[in-house]
Scaffold this motif. Structure first.
Motif, PDB file in Angstrom:
ATOM      1  N   LEU A   4      -2.284  -6.123 -12.609  1.00 49.91           N
ATOM      2  CA  LEU A   4      -0.991  -5.868 -13.249  1.00 49.91           C
ATOM      3  C   LEU A   4      -0.330  -4.613 -12.692  1.00 49.91           C
ATOM      4  O   LEU A   4       0.863  -4.594 -12.400  1.00 49.91           O
ATOM      5  CB  LEU A   4      -1.151  -5.767 -14.767  1.00 49.91           C
ATOM      6  CG  LEU A   4       0.157  -5.664 -15.548  1.00 49.91           C
ATOM      7  CD1 LEU A   4       1.060  -6.851 -15.260  1.00 49.91           C
ATOM      8  CD2 LEU A   4      -0.098  -5.564 -17.040  1.00 49.91           C
ATOM      9  N   SER A   5      -1.140  -3.563 -12.508  1.00 47.50           N
ATOM     10  CA  SER A   5      -0.545  -2.330 -11.968  1.00 47.50           C
ATOM     11  C   SER A   5      -0.130  -2.533 -10.517  1.00 47.50           C
ATOM     12  O   SER A   5       0.864  -1.966 -10.054  1.00 47.50           O
ATOM     13  CB  SER A   5      -1.509  -1.154 -12.109  1.00 47.50           C
ATOM     14  OG  SER A   5      -2.697  -1.417 -11.427  1.00 47.50           O
ATOM     15  N   ILE A   6      -0.870  -3.363  -9.792  1.00 47.66           N
ATOM     16  CA  ILE A   6      -0.489  -3.668  -8.408  1.00 47.66           C
ATOM     17  C   ILE A   6       0.828  -4.436  -8.394  1.00 47.66           C
ATOM     18  O   ILE A   6       1.742  -4.117  -7.638  1.00 47.66           O
ATOM     19  CB  ILE A   6      -1.592  -4.489  -7.705  1.00 47.66           C
ATOM     20  CG1 ILE A   6      -2.834  -3.626  -7.538  1.00 47.66           C
ATOM     21  CG2 ILE A   6      -1.116  -5.012  -6.350  1.00 47.66           C
ATOM     22  CD1 ILE A   6      -4.059  -4.391  -7.130  1.00 47.66           C
ATOM     23  N   ALA A   7       0.916  -5.436  -9.273  1.00 48.71           N
ATOM     24  CA  ALA A   7       2.135  -6.242  -9.360  1.00 48.71           C
ATOM     25  C   ALA A   7       3.328  -5.343  -9.672  1.00 48.71           C
ATOM     26  O   ALA A   7       4.398  -5.482  -9.071  1.00 48.71           O
ATOM     27  CB  ALA A   7       1.975  -7.326 -10.419  1.00 48.71           C
ATOM     28  N   GLN A   8       3.131  -4.403 -10.584  1.00 45.93           N
ATOM     29  CA  GLN A   8       4.220  -3.506 -10.972  1.00 45.93           C
ATOM     30  C   GLN A   8       4.687  -2.647  -9.815  1.00 45.93           C
ATOM     31  O   GLN A   8       5.886  -2.434  -9.640  1.00 45.93           O
ATOM     32  CB  GLN A   8       3.786  -2.634 -12.153  1.00 45.93           C
ATOM     33  CG  GLN A   8       3.881  -3.392 -13.466  1.00 45.93           C
ATOM     34  CD  GLN A   8       3.126  -2.705 -14.590  1.00 45.93           C
ATOM     35  OE1 GLN A   8       2.251  -1.877 -14.340  1.00 45.93           O
ATOM     36  NE2 GLN A   8       3.441  -3.064 -15.826  1.00 45.93           N
ATOM     37  N   SER A   9       3.729  -2.156  -9.016  1.00 45.26           N
ATOM     38  CA  SER A   9       4.158  -1.302  -7.904  1.00 45.26           C
ATOM     39  C   SER A   9       4.829  -2.140  -6.823  1.00 45.26           C
ATOM     40  O   SER A   9       5.755  -1.665  -6.161  1.00 45.26           O
ATOM     41  CB  SER A   9       3.007  -0.466  -7.358  1.00 45.26           C
ATOM     42  OG  SER A   9       1.942  -1.271  -6.979  1.00 45.26           O
ATOM     43  N   LEU A  10       4.380  -3.392  -6.637  1.00 46.57           N
ATOM     44  CA  LEU A  10       5.047  -4.268  -5.666  1.00 46.57           C
ATOM     45  C   LEU A  10       6.488  -4.524  -6.094  1.00 46.57           C
ATOM     46  O   LEU A  10       7.412  -4.502  -5.286  1.00 46.57           O
ATOM     47  CB  LEU A  10       4.304  -5.610  -5.557  1.00 46.57           C
ATOM     48  CG  LEU A  10       2.936  -5.597  -4.881  1.00 46.57           C
ATOM     49  CD1 LEU A  10       2.288  -6.967  -4.994  1.00 46.57           C
ATOM     50  CD2 LEU A  10       3.044  -5.176  -3.433  1.00 46.57           C
ATOM     51  N   GLY A  38     -10.225  -6.288  -3.535  1.00 48.88           N
ATOM     52  CA  GLY A  38     -10.656  -6.571  -4.892  1.00 48.88           C
ATOM     53  C   GLY A  38      -9.612  -7.287  -5.723  1.00 48.88           C
ATOM     54  O   GLY A  38      -9.757  -7.449  -6.929  1.00 48.88           O
ATOM     55  N   VAL A  39      -8.548  -7.744  -5.057  1.00 51.69           N
ATOM     56  CA  VAL A  39      -7.479  -8.415  -5.783  1.00 51.69           C
ATOM     57  C   VAL A  39      -7.733  -9.921  -5.826  1.00 51.69           C
ATOM     58  O   VAL A  39      -8.022 -10.539  -4.805  1.00 51.69           O
ATOM     59  CB  VAL A  39      -6.116  -8.138  -5.109  1.00 51.69           C
ATOM     60  CG1 VAL A  39      -5.023  -9.002  -5.708  1.00 51.69           C
ATOM     61  CG2 VAL A  39      -5.774  -6.673  -5.252  1.00 51.69           C
ATOM     62  N   VAL A  40      -7.651 -10.478  -7.001  1.00 52.34           N
ATOM     63  CA  VAL A  40      -7.775 -11.919  -7.160  1.00 52.34           C
ATOM     64  C   VAL A  40      -6.366 -12.508  -7.069  1.00 52.34           C
ATOM     65  O   VAL A  40      -5.477 -12.137  -7.832  1.00 52.34           O
ATOM     66  CB  VAL A  40      -8.413 -12.279  -8.517  1.00 52.34           C
ATOM     67  CG1 VAL A  40      -8.525 -13.786  -8.687  1.00 52.34           C
ATOM     68  CG2 VAL A  40      -9.773 -11.611  -8.636  1.00 52.34           C
ATOM     69  N   SER A  47       0.092 -11.936 -12.940  1.00 51.78           N
ATOM     70  CA  SER A  47       0.588 -10.615 -13.341  1.00 51.78           C
ATOM     71  C   SER A  47       1.997 -10.386 -12.825  1.00 51.78           C
ATOM     72  O   SER A  47       2.831  -9.794 -13.509  1.00 51.78           O
ATOM     73  CB  SER A  47      -0.307  -9.508 -12.785  1.00 51.78           C
ATOM     74  OG  SER A  47      -1.629  -9.707 -13.166  1.00 51.78           O
ATOM     75  N   PHE A  48       2.231 -10.874 -11.614  1.00 48.37           N
ATOM     76  CA  PHE A  48       3.542 -10.688 -11.012  1.00 48.37           C
ATOM     77  C   PHE A  48       4.624 -11.364 -11.861  1.00 48.37           C
ATOM     78  O   PHE A  48       5.670 -10.789 -12.136  1.00 48.37           O
ATOM     79  CB  PHE A  48       3.551 -11.248  -9.592  1.00 48.37           C
ATOM     80  CG  PHE A  48       4.907 -11.190  -8.944  1.00 48.37           C
ATOM     81  CD1 PHE A  48       5.375 -10.014  -8.405  1.00 48.37           C
ATOM     82  CD2 PHE A  48       5.722 -12.311  -8.907  1.00 48.37           C
ATOM     83  CE1 PHE A  48       6.634  -9.939  -7.827  1.00 48.37           C
ATOM     84  CE2 PHE A  48       6.984 -12.254  -8.339  1.00 48.37           C
ATOM     85  CZ  PHE A  48       7.433 -11.071  -7.802  1.00 48.37           C
ATOM     86  N   GLU A  49       4.329 -12.595 -12.262  1.00 46.42           N
ATOM     87  CA  GLU A  49       5.292 -13.342 -13.060  1.00 46.42           C
ATOM     88  C   GLU A  49       5.633 -12.597 -14.353  1.00 46.42           C
ATOM     89  O   GLU A  49       6.789 -12.493 -14.747  1.00 46.42           O
ATOM     90  CB  GLU A  49       4.703 -14.706 -13.410  1.00 46.42           C
ATOM     91  CG  GLU A  49       5.601 -15.862 -13.021  1.00 46.42           C
ATOM     92  CD  GLU A  49       4.885 -17.179 -13.164  1.00 46.42           C
ATOM     93  OE1 GLU A  49       4.859 -17.686 -14.289  1.00 46.42           O
ATOM     94  OE2 GLU A  49       4.327 -17.656 -12.151  1.00 46.42           O
ATOM     95  N   LEU A  50       4.598 -12.070 -14.978  1.00 41.10           N
ATOM     96  CA  LEU A  50       4.782 -11.316 -16.231  1.00 41.10           C
ATOM     97  C   LEU A  50       5.598 -10.056 -16.002  1.00 41.10           C
ATOM     98  O   LEU A  50       6.572  -9.789 -16.699  1.00 41.10           O
ATOM     99  CB  LEU A  50       3.422 -10.899 -16.798  1.00 41.10           C
ATOM    100  CG  LEU A  50       2.615 -11.914 -17.587  1.00 41.10           C
ATOM    101  CD1 LEU A  50       1.341 -11.253 -18.080  1.00 41.10           C
ATOM    102  CD2 LEU A  50       3.427 -12.458 -18.744  1.00 41.10           C
ATOM    103  N   ALA A  51       5.179  -9.293 -14.991  1.00 40.22           N
ATOM    104  CA  ALA A  51       5.796  -7.990 -14.751  1.00 40.22           C
ATOM    105  C   ALA A  51       7.215  -8.109 -14.202  1.00 40.22           C
ATOM    106  O   ALA A  51       8.012  -7.185 -14.331  1.00 40.22           O
ATOM    107  CB  ALA A  51       4.926  -7.172 -13.794  1.00 40.22           C
ATOM    108  N   ALA A  52       7.525  -9.261 -13.577  1.00 37.62           N
ATOM    109  CA  ALA A  52       8.843  -9.428 -12.954  1.00 37.62           C
ATOM    110  C   ALA A  52       9.935  -9.741 -13.964  1.00 37.62           C
ATOM    111  O   ALA A  52      11.118  -9.639 -13.652  1.00 37.62           O
ATOM    112  CB  ALA A  52       8.783 -10.515 -11.889  1.00 37.62           C
TER     113      ALA A  52
END
Ligand SMILES: [Zn+2]
Length: 121
Positions: A4-10, A38-40, A47-52
């Protein structure tokens, strides 16, 4: 959650890119993800869909390129591709291979914006 934190920074990076291009909408993100990061993939997509949501990235496609793990073996003096159960040694001769050439990537390669949705700013 890691992804989720990765998605947010992307998303943050993509939004900055869109702003630079004076666009309101991001349509596609190209990301490289290494085997060692280590990313699944599925978790990142989710997570991307949620964070976007409620960002210029909402509804954008996340293109994930998986990067295999390669190491340099000093004994074979060659680049070796190793599998999922990498034990920090060469799959051919068993020598320790501390030098990782690829597989740690986690980067936003490029961003595609909708040029027909210019920002009204
Ligand atoms: Zn070797």
């Amino acid at each position: 959650m890691h992804e989720l934190s990765i998605a947010q920074s992307l998303i943050e990076l993509a939004c900055e890119a869109a702003a630079r291009d004076r666009c309101e909408r991001v349509t596609r993100l190209f990301v490289r993800v290494g085997a060692l990061s280590g990313v699944v993939k599925e978790a990142l997509e989710f997570s991307f869909e949620l964070a976007a949501e409620d960002t210029p990235c909402a509804g954008a496609t996340l293109e994930i390129e998986s990067v295999g793990l390669t190491v340099h073996c000093p004994k074979c003096d060659a680049t070796k591709t190793v599998g999922g159960d990498y034990l920090f040694c060469c799959p051919t001769c068993g020598s320790p291979t501390p030098e990782i050439l690829s597989g740690r990537e986690l980067e936003l390669v490029s961003v595609e914006v909708d040029e027909y949705a210019p920002a009204n700013r």
